[in-house]
Design a protein around this motif. Sequence first.
Motif, PDB file in Angstrom:
ATOM      1  N   SER A  10     105.297 -18.863  29.577  1.00 43.43           N
ATOM      2  CA  SER A  10     105.077 -18.745  28.138  1.00 43.43           C
ATOM      3  C   SER A  10     103.604 -18.960  27.838  1.00 43.43           C
ATOM      4  CB  SER A  10     105.932 -19.768  27.392  1.00 43.43           C
ATOM      5  OG  SER A  10     105.881 -19.561  26.010  1.00 43.43           O
ATOM      6  N   ARG A  11     103.014 -17.998  27.177  1.00 43.26           N
ATOM      7  CA  ARG A  11     101.607 -18.122  26.773  1.00 43.26           C
ATOM      8  C   ARG A  11     101.498 -18.772  25.405  1.00 43.26           C
ATOM      9  NH1 ARG A  11      97.913 -14.951  23.860  1.00 43.26           N
ATOM     10  NH2 ARG A  11      95.776 -15.311  24.497  1.00 43.26           N
ATOM     11  N   THR A  12     102.377 -18.391  24.475  1.00 43.66           N
ATOM     12  CA  THR A  12     102.283 -18.855  23.084  1.00 43.66           C
ATOM     13  C   THR A  12     103.315 -19.920  22.734  1.00 43.66           C
ATOM     14  OG1 THR A  12     103.790 -17.137  22.306  1.00 43.66           O
ATOM     15  CG2 THR A  12     101.418 -16.595  22.338  1.00 43.66           C
ATOM     16  N   GLY A  13     104.303 -20.144  23.591  1.00 42.59           N
ATOM     17  CA  GLY A  13     105.324 -21.149  23.323  1.00 42.59           C
ATOM     18  C   GLY A  13     106.675 -20.579  22.932  1.00 42.59           C
ATOM     19  N   GLU A  31     111.871 -24.988  35.004  1.00 42.93           N
ATOM     20  CA  GLU A  31     110.537 -24.974  35.586  1.00 42.93           C
ATOM     21  C   GLU A  31     109.708 -23.899  34.899  1.00 42.93           C
ATOM     22  OE1 GLU A  31     109.061 -26.244  39.580  1.00 42.93           O
ATOM     23  OE2 GLU A  31     109.579 -24.137  39.962  1.00 42.93           O
ATOM     24  N   ARG A  32     108.556 -24.320  34.418  1.00 47.34           N
ATOM     25  CA  ARG A  32     107.624 -23.395  33.779  1.00 47.34           C
ATOM     26  C   ARG A  32     106.642 -22.900  34.829  1.00 47.34           C
ATOM     27  NH1 ARG A  32     104.819 -24.018  27.998  1.00 47.34           N
ATOM     28  NH2 ARG A  32     103.322 -22.335  28.200  1.00 47.34           N
ATOM     29  N   ILE A  33     106.441 -21.610  34.888  1.00 50.12           N
ATOM     30  CA  ILE A  33     105.479 -21.021  35.818  1.00 50.12           C
ATOM     31  C   ILE A  33     104.084 -21.370  35.319  1.00 50.12           C
ATOM     32  CG2 ILE A  33     104.571 -18.871  36.778  1.00 50.12           C
ATOM     33  CD1 ILE A  33     107.464 -17.721  36.304  1.00 50.12           C
ATOM     34  N   LEU A  72     122.610 -20.151  40.221  1.00 54.41           N
ATOM     35  CA  LEU A  72     122.192 -19.182  39.209  1.00 54.41           C
ATOM     36  C   LEU A  72     120.761 -19.504  38.812  1.00 54.41           C
ATOM     37  CD1 LEU A  72     122.774 -16.921  37.076  1.00 54.41           C
ATOM     38  CD2 LEU A  72     123.599 -18.755  35.570  1.00 54.41           C
ATOM     39  N   VAL A  73     119.914 -18.476  38.795  1.00 52.49           N
ATOM     40  CA  VAL A  73     118.543 -18.622  38.333  1.00 52.49           C
ATOM     41  C   VAL A  73     118.390 -17.732  37.099  1.00 52.49           C
ATOM     42  CG1 VAL A  73     116.097 -18.317  38.858  1.00 52.49           C
ATOM     43  CG2 VAL A  73     117.669 -19.119  40.643  1.00 52.49           C
ATOM     44  N   ILE A  74     117.946 -18.331  35.997  1.00 54.47           N
ATOM     45  CA  ILE A  74     117.724 -17.614  34.745  1.00 54.47           C
ATOM     46  C   ILE A  74     116.219 -17.456  34.592  1.00 54.47           C
ATOM     47  CG2 ILE A  74     118.089 -17.612  32.249  1.00 54.47           C
ATOM     48  CD1 ILE A  74     120.457 -19.598  32.796  1.00 54.47           C
ATOM     49  N   VAL A  75     115.753 -16.205  34.553  1.00 49.05           N
ATOM     50  CA  VAL A  75     114.328 -15.900  34.528  1.00 49.05           C
ATOM     51  C   VAL A  75     113.938 -15.408  33.144  1.00 49.05           C
ATOM     52  CG1 VAL A  75     112.483 -14.514  35.565  1.00 49.05           C
ATOM     53  CG2 VAL A  75     114.435 -15.248  36.980  1.00 49.05           C
ATOM     54  N   GLY A  76     112.876 -16.011  32.569  1.00 48.23           N
ATOM     55  CA  GLY A  76     112.427 -15.629  31.239  1.00 48.23           C
ATOM     56  C   GLY A  76     110.965 -15.247  31.197  1.00 48.23           C
ATOM     57  N   THR A  77     110.661 -14.243  30.375  1.00 47.38           N
ATOM     58  CA  THR A  77     109.295 -13.757  30.231  1.00 47.38           C
ATOM     59  C   THR A  77     109.018 -13.314  28.806  1.00 47.38           C
ATOM     60  OG1 THR A  77     107.659 -12.169  31.105  1.00 47.38           O
ATOM     61  CG2 THR A  77     109.887 -11.358  30.816  1.00 47.38           C
TER      62      THR A  77
END
Length: 174
Positions: A10-13, A31-33, A72-77
Amino acid sequence: MNRILVVHYSRTGHTDLVARQIAARCHADIERIEELTSRDGVLGYLRSAMEAILGLQPPIKRGRLRPGDYDLVIVGTPVWFWSVSSPVRSWLHRHHRALGNVAVFCTCGGSGHAKVLDDLERLCGHPALARIALTERAVDHCQQDPAFQRFLRELKRVRSASVPPRAVQDQAPA
């Protein structure tokens, strides 16, 4: 499925807020990248645009959690110029072989989300068990958003069905 990981950038939150809501509702680790360099200001925005358009994979910090340890891995972008954010692209390039079952989500200003969800599945190496896109307007009230509620119900259904990890499914005899 007992062990769930929500991993996101997340760049902006906006994406961070949705990731935290999903993790809380699913009792998941999160976990935040993290990157090695900043994306602050106009130059950070322009760098983000260029990397998204060109499909680049910037260096990212090594995470503390191992995705292969999760059912299970939930990936967000966030959506960057109709593309997956470059830090998420880097993370998926690094970890796609360790991913079993996945779900995906994205946040966007208004367009590009369908392509990004498809691209996330492609980068993961297989279809997602659940997927959702939320506009920036919906992020602040995602808990009341009907699409968000459907996404959570789908995750709950998948968890109660005890779907075996995809890596195990793919090795089963034909």
